[in-house]
Design an enzyme around this catalytic site. Structure first.
Site, PDB file in Angstrom:
ATOM      1  N   CYS A  83       0.748  -1.271  -0.019  1.00 46.94           N
ATOM      2  CA  CYS A  83      -0.077  -0.019   0.115  1.00 46.94           C
ATOM      3  C   CYS A  83       0.843   1.269   0.185  1.00 46.94           C
ATOM      4  O   CYS A  83       2.112   1.269   0.487  1.00 46.94           O
ATOM      5  CB  CYS A  83      -0.846  -0.141   1.204  1.00 46.94           C
ATOM      6  SG  CYS A  83      -1.771  -1.438   1.467  1.00 46.94           S
ATOM      7  N   GLU A 109      16.868 -16.583 -10.455  1.00 43.41           N
ATOM      8  CA  GLU A 109      16.898 -15.173 -10.878  1.00 43.41           C
ATOM      9  C   GLU A 109      16.002 -15.136 -12.114  1.00 43.41           C
ATOM     10  O   GLU A 109      15.049 -14.304 -12.257  1.00 43.41           O
ATOM     11  CB  GLU A 109      17.890 -14.395 -10.803  1.00 43.41           C
ATOM     12  CG  GLU A 109      17.815 -12.949 -11.053  1.00 43.41           C
ATOM     13  CD  GLU A 109      16.584 -12.247 -10.471  1.00 43.41           C
ATOM     14  OE1 GLU A 109      16.046 -12.907  -9.179  1.00 43.41           O
ATOM     15  OE2 GLU A 109      16.233 -11.183 -10.346  1.00 43.41           O
TER      16      GLU A 109
END
Ligand code: M6R
Length: 614
Positions: free
Chosen positions: A2, A487
């Protein structure tokens, strides 16, 4: 996660807040909202989805007023919906709250508040805060002191993590901000002040900031900022000028931040090396609080991180073992924090985090701090919680990373780890001066190797076009490049939503080889290294089972062409630098596949840039 923006001043709050939220979009969100205070009334606008939906709503139903709060929500409690979007209010619509983090005891608080007659409109944990304030208000005339006591009283009842912005209709000249375990920064302007969960939201308005510390409450007015702790004692704060350039947080001429951040990795690495590497003198000046004696005495290094930073830690293990000849353990922070662990005074713990706000990494640091462990952070964000709480920090100085998928921060972390490993190796006498000097000289060539590798972008886009319909990928590497396989797979799944797995190539025959068929492309990291022949054999095994193999190989390796269907050649460089170079074609491949599939590359679904909750 958020994002919070707060404004108090004489401009129209809604414009400032919307602009700030737009700049926080990269954190990841699924709904957004604003509350603006005008003529003693709180007005709210909230919408699901992208900020442009909120903007459209505000065009239809504008909000007037010079004080307000904005929020982008990444759902934790309750689905993404207008009702669950922040800001949240109490029954009387007197208080309004925006919140990042998780209130762990919200169910019990909510239950008690409902028993007292409060009516809840959302499924969120946040709403309890507005009702707790209303409960303290109790229909009496509130003086400012009582309001602040109510805020402190409410915060003291909360368990969990929060960064908060609070407004009350009775105090239109006052914006309250508070934090525990979630970041919050205050922006200092002229006759106006700001609150934000991250600096990029403020950069266009001000470079002067005040960092709010754990359990602090700030009273933000247009012309002043005062800070207190939860016991009500005033805390003196320093105003810091941030050196970031707002343009670094812009897309420039690139279609996406992710592409920009991949392409600027040569510059980012130069910035990581600047002022630290003195190749001619064979010296490193890392300016860290790490005494020589301490480095000579330690028995072990523990590297702790999450996500991409964890992959950097896995490469770091090879660096420290090879150059400093010291045992290394690598830990996923979310696992480490809940295990019985036995680090002590002869350990060095290194935490790796781009944001410096990852909740699990911070929890691991706090756990080790209690045990008296020496803590070093590798971090990209100045002023972040990790940097402030660690004993000493190696800043990667890569500039703001906006794309949710980490790219330049990763190569910056690898650069930092290699410099540290050389430093520890030299200090412990594991690395001879001549060898170290040679390595430092090679290091200077790294930015150029990276630039050359980035030039593959066009070729990779053409290659990507052939693979956008695939559902699964397998990435293989060995030794230093095993973490790079992990990755590469993570990048592809994050941004394109294609299932991908990274594997140590030697493990294939112990299970995953069963997956290989024509529909399962493989990406093999097969640059020059002591395990080159081994990985070539692994490629043969895959090919024999119908697998299509894309190889990342060293320029000039003609032999590999006969073994695989596609080759991406990277510049010839010593194996120790191969992780920083080899990851680039994998980042570009993930980017182009995702873009060609029409994915929201910079803000992939369900993901947040900095994971500030557990
Ligand atoms: O800010 P941090 O480096 O601590 O973040 C750790 C992970 O959340 C992060 O690397 C995540 O895996 C990224 N989405 C990777 O692209």
């Amino acid at each position: 996660m958020c994002g919070i923006v707060g404004y108090i001043g004489n401009r129209s709050a809604s414009g400032v807040l919307l602009d700030g939220l737009k700049r926080l979009e990269y954190r990841g969100y699924d709904s957004s909202g604003l509350a603006v205070l005008c003529d003693g009334k709180l007005n709210l606008r909230r919408s699901v989805g992208k900020i442009l939906n909120l903007r459209a709503l505000l065009t239809e139903q504008p909000l007037k007023g010079g004080v307000g709060l904005g929020h982008t929500r990444w759902a934790t409690h309750g689905v993404p919906s207008e009702q669950n979007a922040h800001p949240h209010t109490d029954c009387s619509k007197r208080f309004v709250v925006v919140h990042n983090g998780i209130i762990e005891n919200y169910s019990i608080l909510k239950h008690n508040l409902i028993k007292k007659g409060h009516r809840f409109e959302s499924q969120t944990d946040t709403e309890v805060i507005a009702h707790l304030l209303e409960e303290a208000w109790g229909k009496k005339n509130f003086l400012e002191k009582e309001y602040l006591d109510a805020v402190r009283g409410a915060l003291n009842q909360l368990e969990g993590a929060f960064a908060l912005g609070i407004l009350c209709v009775d105090f239109p000249e006052l914006l309250v901000a508070a934090r525990r375990d979630c970041p919050l920064v205050l922006g200092v302007g002229k006759n106006e002040n700001f609150v934000a969960s991250d600096i990029p939201a403020l950069l266009h308005a001000t470079k002067k900031v005040v960092y709010l510390e754990q359990n602090e409450v700030a009273l933000v007015r247009p012309k002043s900022i005062e800070c207190f702790n939860l016991d009500g004692y005033r805390v003196k704060k320093e105003v810091v000028t941030v050196r970031l350039n707002p343009l670094q947080a812009e897309k420039a001429n690139y279609k996406h931040f992710m592409l920009k951040e991949i392409m600027e990795q040569n510059i980012a690495i130069q910035d990581t090396l600047r002022g630290r590497l003195f190749a001619e003198a064979g010296e490193l000046r890392l300016n860290l609080d790490l005494r020589e004696n301490f480095l000579k005495q330690i028995d072990r290094i523990t590297l702790i991180a999450c996500g991409t930073s964890y992959h950097a830690a896995l490469v770091g293990r090879y660096y420290f073992e090879a150059l400093a000849k010291i045992p290394v353990t690598v830990e996923i922070a979310s696992e480490f924090r809940y295990r019985d662990t036995f680090l002590g005074k002869k350990d060095l713990a290194i935490y790796i985090s781009q944001s410096g706000e990852t909740a699990d990494t911070l929890a691991a640091l706090r756990k080790n701090k209690k045990m008296g462990v020496k803590n070093l952070a590798i971090c990209n964000v100045l002023g972040s919680s990790l940097a402030r709480e660690a004993d000493t920090t190696f800043f990667t100085h890569c500039g703001p990373e906006i794309g949710v998928a980490s790219t330049k921060a990763f190569t910056g972390q690898l650069t930092a780890l290699l410099l540290l490993a050389i430093h520890v190796g030299m200090t412990r006498g594991a690395l001879e001066g001549k060898e170290a000097k040679e390595l430092l000289n090679q290091f200077l060539k790294l930015p150029a190797w990276i630039r050359q590798t980035c030039a593959l972008s066009k070729k990779i886009k053409t290659l990507a076009r052939r693979f956008i319909g695939k559902d699964h990928f397998l990435y293989l590497g060995r030794n230093l490049n095993y973490p790079i396989a992990l990755e590469g797979a993570l990048k592809l799944k994050e941004v394109s939503y294609i299932h991908a797995e990274g594997y140590p190539a030697g493990e294939m025959k112990h299970g995953p080889i069963a997956l290989i068929n024509r529909e399962m492309p493989l990406v093999a990291l097969v640059t020059e290294s002591p395990v080159y022949d081994k990985i070539c054999s692994n490629i043969e095994e895959a090919k024999a089972r119908g697998g299509t193999v894309i190889a990342i190989a060293t320029e000039g390796d003609k032999a590999i062409r006969k073994k695989v269907s596609d080759v991406l050649y990277v510049p010839k460089a010593p194996d120790i630098f191969s992780p920083m170079i080899n990851v680039i074609p994998l980042q570009l491949f993930a980017y182009h596949v995702a873009d060609l599939r029409g994915c929201d590359v910079d803000c992939p679904r369900n993901l947040a840039k900095s994971v500030t909750v557990e």
